[in-house]
Design an enzyme around this catalytic site. Sequence first.
Site, PDB file in Angstrom:
ATOM      1  N   GLN A 221      -8.983  -7.396 -11.287  1.00  7.52           N
ATOM      2  CA  GLN A 221      -9.531  -6.111 -10.654  1.00  7.52           C
ATOM      3  C   GLN A 221      -9.320  -4.791 -11.143  1.00  7.52           C
ATOM      4  O   GLN A 221     -10.020  -3.944 -11.622  1.00  7.52           O
ATOM      5  CB  GLN A 221      -9.513  -6.039  -9.071  1.00  7.52           C
ATOM      6  CG  GLN A 221      -9.697  -4.719  -8.444  1.00  7.52           C
ATOM      7  CD  GLN A 221      -9.613  -4.640  -7.072  1.00  7.52           C
ATOM      8  OE1 GLN A 221     -10.271  -5.275  -6.240  1.00  7.52           O
ATOM      9  NE2 GLN A 221      -8.728  -3.915  -6.596  1.00  7.52           N
TER      10      GLN A 221
ATOM     11  N   HIS B  18       0.865  -1.097  -0.038  1.00  5.63           N
ATOM     12  CA  HIS B  18       0.026   0.043   0.106  1.00  5.63           C
ATOM     13  C   HIS B  18       0.765   1.191  -0.009  1.00  5.63           C
ATOM     14  O   HIS B  18       0.250   2.246  -0.743  1.00  5.63           O
ATOM     15  CB  HIS B  18      -0.987   0.010   1.218  1.00  5.63           C
ATOM     16  CG  HIS B  18      -1.775  -0.826   1.130  1.00  5.63           C
ATOM     17  ND1 HIS B  18      -2.189  -2.025   2.376  1.00  5.63           N
ATOM     18  CD2 HIS B  18      -2.958  -1.418   0.455  1.00  5.63           C
ATOM     19  CE1 HIS B  18      -2.804  -2.914   2.074  1.00  5.63           C
ATOM     20  NE2 HIS B  18      -3.726  -2.393   1.042  1.00  5.63           N
TER      21      HIS B  18
ATOM     22  N   GLU C 115      -1.119  -4.297  -8.962  1.00  2.42           N
ATOM     23  CA  GLU C 115      -1.275  -5.277 -10.183  1.00  2.42           C
ATOM     24  C   GLU C 115      -1.448  -6.651  -9.459  1.00  2.42           C
ATOM     25  O   GLU C 115      -1.837  -7.569 -10.258  1.00  2.42           O
ATOM     26  CB  GLU C 115      -0.211  -5.119 -11.218  1.00  2.42           C
ATOM     27  CG  GLU C 115      -0.081  -3.871 -12.167  1.00  2.42           C
ATOM     28  CD  GLU C 115       0.817  -4.182 -13.331  1.00  2.42           C
ATOM     29  OE1 GLU C 115       1.518  -5.028 -13.123  1.00  2.42           O
ATOM     30  OE2 GLU C 115       1.099  -3.227 -14.125  1.00  2.42           O
TER      31      GLU C 115
END
Length: 282
Positions: free
Chosen positions: A155, A37, A150
């Site tokens: 998604q 993140h 990725e």
Amino acid sequence: MKIFDRKKELNAFSLEERRKDRTIGLVPTMGALHSGHISLVKKALSENDFVIVSIFVNPTQFDKKDDLEKYPRTFQKDVSLLKEVSENIVVFAPTVDEIYAGNLKSESYEFDGLDKVMEGEFRTGHFDGVGTIVELLLRTAEPNKAYFGEKDFQQLQIIRKMAETKDLPYTIVGCAIEREPHGLAMSSRNERLSKETREQASFIHKTLQTAKAKIGTKSVKDITDWVTSEFEKQPLFDLEYFEIADENTLTPALKIQDNQKYRAFIAVYADGVRLIDNLRLN
């Protein structure tokens, strides 16, 4: 650090910043932040004046109640981690009621078949839930760019399709997978693995790398059969699927064509935790 929990307040803040000609990056997360993140946040910071990080565990994208309940929630730790990165970060942490206003259901989307394979085959309604929350976050934050890892490549492609079909004026940026030292793709779910399993999970990435090395000398079927047989020898892991697919359409490949890009996709259960990964093949 500013923390918003209301859509209207965040939207008003973003619009004011846009009027000042400041650029905004958006990094949607479900919290339990890790280095993967943070790499997204840092990339967003390098390309924008400030970054909005959303922290929201979205119930409509979970197909299993147990998985939703066990999803790690570490809000204070997440905020502390973001404070260490930059002062130019804004956190959006709404409640479920704020997002769904008492109507806890997904919108219905047309993803041109991107949602019918792999994850879509095993997780009913998952991508409608993803599309619903991402569209809402984009319309609320009104960023110049939004950043997605990725690791969830299917998604990512679905979000790109959703932005295209909804004619949303936001750039969707895909970012490379961050991995743990032993190769496991970083995920908040990794925290639920035992120490032994987490270390042994390097097997997943190594298998993808070996599958890539077989491209050009083995058929798609032979590679798939080999991956299946390798996982049958591994008592710690239960293979849900392995698929070689066209990178753009996500259509399963029957044979490798020279003028197309392919990825290998995999989903594995370990310690009752579902792990996914992928690797570009050519």
